[in-house]
Design a protein around this motif. Structure first.
Motif, PDB file in Angstrom:
ATOM      1  N   SER A  59       0.854  -1.174   0.000  1.00  0.00           N
ATOM      2  CA  SER A  59       0.000   0.000   0.000  1.00  0.00           C
ATOM      3  C   SER A  59       0.897   1.233   0.000  1.00  0.00           C
ATOM      4  N   ILE A  60       0.331   2.387  -0.341  1.00  0.00           N
ATOM      5  CA  ILE A  60       1.139   3.604  -0.417  1.00  0.00           C
ATOM      6  C   ILE A  60       1.756   3.947   0.939  1.00  0.00           C
ATOM      7  N   VAL A  89      -3.513   1.795  -3.838  1.00  0.00           N
ATOM      8  CA  VAL A  89      -4.047   3.050  -3.321  1.00  0.00           C
ATOM      9  C   VAL A  89      -5.569   2.941  -3.268  1.00  0.00           C
ATOM     10  N   LEU A 115      -8.477  10.229  -1.355  1.00  0.00           N
ATOM     11  CA  LEU A 115      -7.920   9.142  -0.550  1.00  0.00           C
ATOM     12  C   LEU A 115      -8.617   9.066   0.801  1.00  0.00           C
ATOM     13  N   ASP A 120      -2.102   9.237   3.683  1.00  0.00           N
ATOM     14  CA  ASP A 120      -1.834   8.670   2.366  1.00  0.00           C
ATOM     15  C   ASP A 120      -1.690   9.780   1.322  1.00  0.00           C
TER      16      ASP A 120
END
Length: 223
Positions: A59-60, A89, A115, A120
């Motif tokens: 994941s980011i 994302v 987001l 993030d």
């Protein structure tokens, strides 16, 4: 573009269902649209927000500090241990635009997402501003895009993950027009850089998130 075939979907969601609620009091805690249940967050979204897999998929929020630009043919791509990484994302679709330029056989797509966590977005901003010799301006929303040469088709790597947690190769396929502003999706991306130097060197470049696929997780209420 000449002779464009265009899909642009940003107005099909019930606006009364898009108000969001805060689940926590800091940048690490997610906000969700009011129609998304706590159960869905706990069983589907929570794990994806902090996803890590051994096959260079993160994941980011979990991109390793050791990530760096690759070598040779991988020089434009962010890598870990010299291998390109896939970045997940999660977000709520704000706008979708896809087109095919029939004269030059170019297919393009761009997604903008709100987001689910401020932290993030801060990481997205950091990577966009990771450009060298170029003053990058971070957009208000997360953006990812893709352009395919010699293609006469709208972007096809769209999958239905609303009822299954199976790998995407086992998920039903969707088309771009199945997606709508307000939907919750996870996008698979690569962080790439584009040389802006006349000689193609990396003394000056900008960065972007290159779209790999889109998985629909939850449909927003339709009008």
């Amino acid at each position: 573009m000449d002779n464009p075939s265009v899909f642009d979907h940003d107005d099909c969601v019930d606006d009364t269902a898009t108000e969001s609620v805060t689940r926590g009091i800091n940048a690490e805690t997610p906000w969700l649209p009011v129609w998304v249940s706590n159960e869905f967050y706990e069983t589907r979204l929570k794990t994806l927000l902090d996803h890590v897999r051994e096959v260079n998929s993160y994941s980011i929020s979990r991109v390793p500090a050791a990530a760096t630009w690759g070598d040779g043919s991988f020089a434009p791509v962010l890598c870990v241990n010299k291998h390109p990484i896939t970045i997940l994302v999660l977000g709520e679709i704000q706008t979708i635009a896809a087109a095919v330029d029939l004269s030059s056989e170019l297919s393009s797509v761009k997604l903008r997402l709100q987001l689910l966590r401020d932290s993030d977005y801060a990481l997205f901003s950091t990577w966009i501003e990771h450009a060298r010799g170029f003053e990058a301006t971070c957009p208000d929303f997360f953006e990812c895009s893709r352009t395919d040469r010699h293609s006469m088709k709208i972007f096809e790597r769209v999958y239905d993950g609303t009822t299954s947690t199976a790998p995407k190769v086992a998920l039903p396929k969707l088309v771009m027009s199945d997606l709508c502003a307000g939907d919750i999706v996870v996008v698979e991306c690569a962080i790439t850089r584009e040389s802006l130097s006349p000689n193609g060197s990396w003394l000056k470049f900008r960065t972007r998130f290159s779209l790999g696929s889109v998985i629909l997780l939850a449909r927003a209420p339709r009008r």
